[in-house]
Design a protein around this motif. Structure first.
Motif, PDB file in Angstrom:
ATOM      1  N   ALA A  85     -45.223 -33.929 -26.540  1.00 50.88           N
ATOM      2  CA  ALA A  85     -45.879 -34.387 -25.315  1.00 50.88           C
ATOM      3  C   ALA A  85     -45.995 -33.252 -24.295  1.00 50.88           C
ATOM      4  CB  ALA A  85     -45.121 -35.563 -24.716  1.00 50.88           C
ATOM      5  N   LEU A  86     -44.955 -32.452 -24.192  1.00 51.27           N
ATOM      6  CA  LEU A  86     -44.973 -31.332 -23.254  1.00 51.27           C
ATOM      7  C   LEU A  86     -45.986 -30.269 -23.678  1.00 51.27           C
ATOM      8  CD1 LEU A  86     -41.138 -31.017 -22.593  1.00 51.27           C
ATOM      9  CD2 LEU A  86     -42.870 -31.564 -20.885  1.00 51.27           C
ATOM     10  N   VAL A  87     -46.044 -29.975 -24.974  1.00 53.28           N
ATOM     11  CA  VAL A  87     -46.996 -28.979 -25.472  1.00 53.28           C
ATOM     12  C   VAL A  87     -48.423 -29.445 -25.220  1.00 53.28           C
ATOM     13  CG1 VAL A  87     -47.900 -27.879 -27.552  1.00 53.28           C
ATOM     14  CG2 VAL A  87     -45.422 -28.022 -27.179  1.00 53.28           C
ATOM     15  N   ILE A  88     -48.685 -30.731 -25.479  1.00 49.46           N
ATOM     16  CA  ILE A  88     -50.025 -31.291 -25.246  1.00 49.46           C
ATOM     17  C   ILE A  88     -50.407 -31.174 -23.777  1.00 49.46           C
ATOM     18  CG2 ILE A  88     -51.381 -33.429 -25.246  1.00 49.46           C
ATOM     19  CD1 ILE A  88     -49.886 -34.251 -27.755  1.00 49.46           C
ATOM     20  N   SER A  89     -49.419 -31.341 -22.880  1.00 50.80           N
ATOM     21  CA  SER A  89     -49.701 -31.240 -21.448  1.00 50.80           C
ATOM     22  C   SER A  89     -49.811 -29.792 -20.981  1.00 50.80           C
ATOM     23  CB  SER A  89     -48.607 -31.950 -20.645  1.00 50.80           C
ATOM     24  OG  SER A  89     -47.378 -31.250 -20.761  1.00 50.80           O
ATOM     25  N   GLY A  90     -49.606 -28.849 -21.925  1.00 47.98           N
ATOM     26  CA  GLY A  90     -49.739 -27.436 -21.597  1.00 47.98           C
ATOM     27  C   GLY A  90     -48.493 -26.805 -21.030  1.00 47.98           C
ATOM     28  N   ALA A  91     -47.342 -27.414 -21.254  1.00 41.64           N
ATOM     29  CA  ALA A  91     -46.086 -26.906 -20.696  1.00 41.64           C
ATOM     30  C   ALA A  91     -45.194 -26.329 -21.783  1.00 41.64           C
ATOM     31  CB  ALA A  91     -45.357 -28.025 -19.969  1.00 41.64           C
ATOM     32  N   ASP A  92     -44.264 -25.500 -21.361  1.00 44.07           N
ATOM     33  CA  ASP A  92     -43.267 -24.927 -22.253  1.00 44.07           C
ATOM     34  C   ASP A  92     -42.076 -25.890 -22.313  1.00 44.07           C
ATOM     35  OD1 ASP A  92     -41.374 -23.526 -23.628  1.00 44.07           O
ATOM     36  OD2 ASP A  92     -41.349 -21.776 -22.296  1.00 44.07           O
ATOM     37  N   PRO A  93     -41.811 -26.509 -23.467  1.00 43.47           N
ATOM     38  CA  PRO A  93     -40.719 -27.488 -23.556  1.00 43.47           C
ATOM     39  C   PRO A  93     -39.373 -26.931 -23.133  1.00 43.47           C
ATOM     40  CG  PRO A  93     -42.115 -27.612 -25.497  1.00 43.47           C
ATOM     41  CD  PRO A  93     -42.541 -26.396 -24.730  1.00 43.47           C
ATOM     42  N   ILE A  94     -39.058 -25.708 -23.577  1.00 42.31           N
ATOM     43  CA  ILE A  94     -37.757 -25.122 -23.260  1.00 42.31           C
ATOM     44  C   ILE A  94     -37.606 -24.935 -21.751  1.00 42.31           C
ATOM     45  CG2 ILE A  94     -36.280 -23.101 -23.542  1.00 42.31           C
ATOM     46  CD1 ILE A  94     -37.443 -22.739 -26.320  1.00 42.31           C
ATOM     47  N   ARG A  95     -38.665 -24.470 -21.111  1.00 38.20           N
ATOM     48  CA  ARG A  95     -38.620 -24.258 -19.668  1.00 38.20           C
ATOM     49  C   ARG A  95     -38.493 -25.602 -18.931  1.00 38.20           C
ATOM     50  NH1 ARG A  95     -43.372 -21.674 -15.817  1.00 38.20           N
ATOM     51  NH2 ARG A  95     -42.084 -21.441 -13.935  1.00 38.20           N
ATOM     52  N   ALA A  96     -39.200 -26.618 -19.445  1.00 40.16           N
ATOM     53  CA  ALA A  96     -39.144 -27.938 -18.808  1.00 40.16           C
ATOM     54  C   ALA A  96     -37.745 -28.534 -18.915  1.00 40.16           C
ATOM     55  CB  ALA A  96     -40.164 -28.866 -19.455  1.00 40.16           C
ATOM     56  N   TYR A  97     -37.148 -28.456 -20.118  1.00 37.97           N
ATOM     57  CA  TYR A  97     -35.791 -28.990 -20.302  1.00 37.97           C
ATOM     58  C   TYR A  97     -34.796 -28.232 -19.426  1.00 37.97           C
ATOM     59  CZ  TYR A  97     -37.666 -31.376 -24.432  1.00 37.97           C
ATOM     60  OH  TYR A  97     -38.397 -32.170 -25.279  1.00 37.97           O
ATOM     61  N   GLY A  98     -34.951 -26.911 -19.367  1.00 44.51           N
ATOM     62  CA  GLY A  98     -34.045 -26.103 -18.549  1.00 44.51           C
ATOM     63  C   GLY A  98     -34.149 -26.443 -17.067  1.00 44.51           C
ATOM     64  N   THR A  99     -35.370 -26.707 -16.620  1.00 45.75           N
ATOM     65  CA  THR A  99     -35.581 -27.069 -15.215  1.00 45.75           C
ATOM     66  C   THR A  99     -34.911 -28.394 -14.883  1.00 45.75           C
ATOM     67  OG1 THR A  99     -37.701 -25.890 -15.159  1.00 45.75           O
ATOM     68  CG2 THR A  99     -37.318 -27.546 -13.450  1.00 45.75           C
ATOM     69  N   MET A 100     -35.030 -29.362 -15.797  1.00 48.03           N
ATOM     70  CA  MET A 100     -34.427 -30.684 -15.565  1.00 48.03           C
ATOM     71  C   MET A 100     -32.907 -30.596 -15.529  1.00 48.03           C
ATOM     72  SD  MET A 100     -36.875 -33.097 -17.953  1.00 48.03           S
ATOM     73  CE  MET A 100     -36.084 -34.623 -17.433  1.00 48.03           C
ATOM     74  N   ILE A 101     -32.339 -29.838 -16.454  1.00 46.77           N
ATOM     75  CA  ILE A 101     -30.884 -29.694 -16.486  1.00 46.77           C
ATOM     76  C   ILE A 101     -30.398 -28.929 -15.253  1.00 46.77           C
ATOM     77  CG2 ILE A 101     -28.951 -28.666 -17.733  1.00 46.77           C
ATOM     78  CD1 ILE A 101     -30.522 -29.177 -20.323  1.00 46.77           C
ATOM     79  N   GLY A 102     -31.140 -27.897 -14.861  1.00 48.97           N
ATOM     80  CA  GLY A 102     -30.766 -27.111 -13.693  1.00 48.97           C
ATOM     81  C   GLY A 102     -30.818 -27.913 -12.405  1.00 48.97           C
ATOM     82  N   GLN A 103     -31.630 -28.969 -12.389  1.00 55.02           N
ATOM     83  CA  GLN A 103     -31.754 -29.793 -11.185  1.00 55.02           C
ATOM     84  C   GLN A 103     -30.432 -30.479 -10.832  1.00 55.02           C
ATOM     85  OE1 GLN A 103     -34.335 -29.907  -9.238  1.00 55.02           O
ATOM     86  NE2 GLN A 103     -33.668 -31.542  -7.849  1.00 55.02           N
ATOM     87  N   LEU A 104     -29.580 -30.711 -11.847  1.00 52.00           N
ATOM     88  CA  LEU A 104     -28.297 -31.368 -11.598  1.00 52.00           C
ATOM     89  C   LEU A 104     -27.411 -30.572 -10.652  1.00 52.00           C
ATOM     90  CD1 LEU A 104     -27.239 -32.794 -15.090  1.00 52.00           C
ATOM     91  CD2 LEU A 104     -27.818 -34.090 -13.031  1.00 52.00           C
ATOM     92  N   GLY A 105     -27.579 -29.256 -10.656  1.00 52.04           N
ATOM     93  CA  GLY A 105     -26.738 -28.423  -9.810  1.00 52.04           C
ATOM     94  C   GLY A 105     -27.290 -28.213  -8.421  1.00 52.04           C
ATOM     95  N   LYS A 106     -28.401 -28.869  -8.100  1.00 49.85           N
ATOM     96  CA  LYS A 106     -29.038 -28.661  -6.809  1.00 49.85           C
ATOM     97  C   LYS A 106     -28.832 -29.863  -5.892  1.00 49.85           C
ATOM     98  CE  LYS A 106     -32.695 -25.733  -8.767  1.00 49.85           C
ATOM     99  NZ  LYS A 106     -34.158 -25.573  -8.948  1.00 49.85           N
TER     100      LYS A 106
END
Length: 362
Positions: A25-46
């Motif tokens: 789904a992320l690839v179809i939307s034109g996004a990098d899956p690894i970067r998207a997952y990393g961003t979501m996980i990193g949000q926990l520390g903010k």
């Protein structure tokens, strides 16, 4: 006994499958899956995201437990949504009107919420036991009715007050609230302690009491349970009332810990989320807790996806994929385990070597 495959493989398969689906789904939307997952996980520390996630998971956990109690009896209590909203408005009205000492005031509000939730679940329970009416149909109808009940009760001519453009109940005095727990710069709902106690009680009831055994036995086979002296109708009634009572607590963390009133614009949909959380947790208190945390994490971290130009709706796709993955994975492994067991029994009946260890223990 269940085999190791039934316990270990389904979660692993579900995780792998859901990650693959979400990545596509992320690839179809034109996004990098690894970067998207990393961003979501990193949000926990903010900021307060981590505490906000636990607070939301507390609500989801109560909703999941409520649905799971019904599932234990093969009852699909889809009316958790209506039950918690009815209980919330009744408890908020009572809490705002009462003047009691601290702790006692809070306890009375919680008891009123329990009773109101059970009361709203009583009608479908009675119809199910006495007339065989599907609890799915009756609870869906009650979900639709509750909006009118809430609107009527919050009307200024009844028990509500108009604040700006919003209708709400009278505020609950400080004596009736549950103080929060400071965590860094955020505040954790104090109600989380009560939720932990409820979760432990659910675990003890299912695994350490006769009632829990009878509840699960009735859900597995009403006929077999009846042969053992267990009334399926009685268990159905009790399960629905218990489910409704727990549903009545769903809004309490927010009502007693943050809002202190119930408004016409208060968050809805917690009851339906509980269905997904109960499925994720396979009706086990620990599994439901993990499912609630995962669902809350996806809800709270979804907004971070916009930082990497990914639509936050991708998180909704993730949630759907996870639920689908869990359901499919457990069914696939269950059938594989059943087939392996049938082969072993067939060899034993044919006089061949029946290896108990082959394919897992029965």
């Amino acid at each position: 006994m269940t085999s190791w495959r039934t316990k270990v493989l389904p979660p692993l398969l579900a995780i792998v499958f859901s990650v693959l689906v979400c990545s596509v789904a992320l690839v179809i939307s034109g996004a990098d899956p690894i970067r998207a997952y990393g961003t979501m996980i990193g949000q926990l520390g903010k900021g307060t995201t981590a505490v906000d996630t636990v607070n939301l998971a507390t609500i989801y956990y109560l909703s999941g437990l409520s649905v799971a109690i019904g599932f234990q009896m093969n009852l699909f209590n889809i009316g958790v949504e209506g039950q918690y909203r009815f209980a919330a408005v009744v408890a908020a009205i009572a809490g705002g009107a009462l003047r009691l000492p601290p702790v006692v005031h809070t306890a009375v509000i919680i008891l009123i919420a329990l009773a109101a939730g059970a009361l709203y679940a009583a009608l479908p329970a009675i119809l199910k036991v006495t007339r065989g009416v599907s609890e799915v149909i009756s609870t869906i109808m009650l979900n639709a009715i509750v909006s009118g009940i809430v609107a009527f009760l919050i009307n200024p001519s009844q028990f509500g007050v108009l604040t700006g453009n919003n209708l709400r109940t009278q505020p609950i005095p400080p004596s009736g609230t549950v103080p929060g727990i400071p965590v860094g710069g955020a505040t954790l709902f104090g109600f989380v302690i009560i939720v932990v106690v409820i979760g432990v009680g659910y675990w003890f009831m299912l695994g350490r009491t006769r009632f829990g055994f009878e509840l699960k036995a009735s859900g597995e086979s009403a006929t077999a349970a009846a042969a053992g002296g267990v009334s399926a109708k009685r268990m159905t009634m009790i399960a629905m009332l218990l489910s409704g009572a727990v549903a009545g607590l769903i809004a309490m963390p927010e009502l007693l810990g943050r809002d202190h009133n119930y408004a016409i614009t208060s968050t809805q949909g917690y009851g339906f989320t509980g269905i997904a959380v109960a499925l994720l947790g396979r009706n086990h208190p620990g599994g439901i807790a993990l499912g609630a945390l995962l669902w809350a994490f996806l809800d709270k971290s979804a907004v971070s996806l916009e930082q990497v130009n990914v639509p936050k709706e991708i998180a909704t796709i993730m949630q759907g994929a996870i639920v689908l993955s869990v359901v499919v994975a457990y069914e696939v492994v269950r059938r594989a385990d059943l087939t392996a067991m049938q082969r072993r029994v067939g060899r034993a009946l044919a006089g061949g070597p029946a290896s108990v260890s082959e394919g897992g223990a029965i």
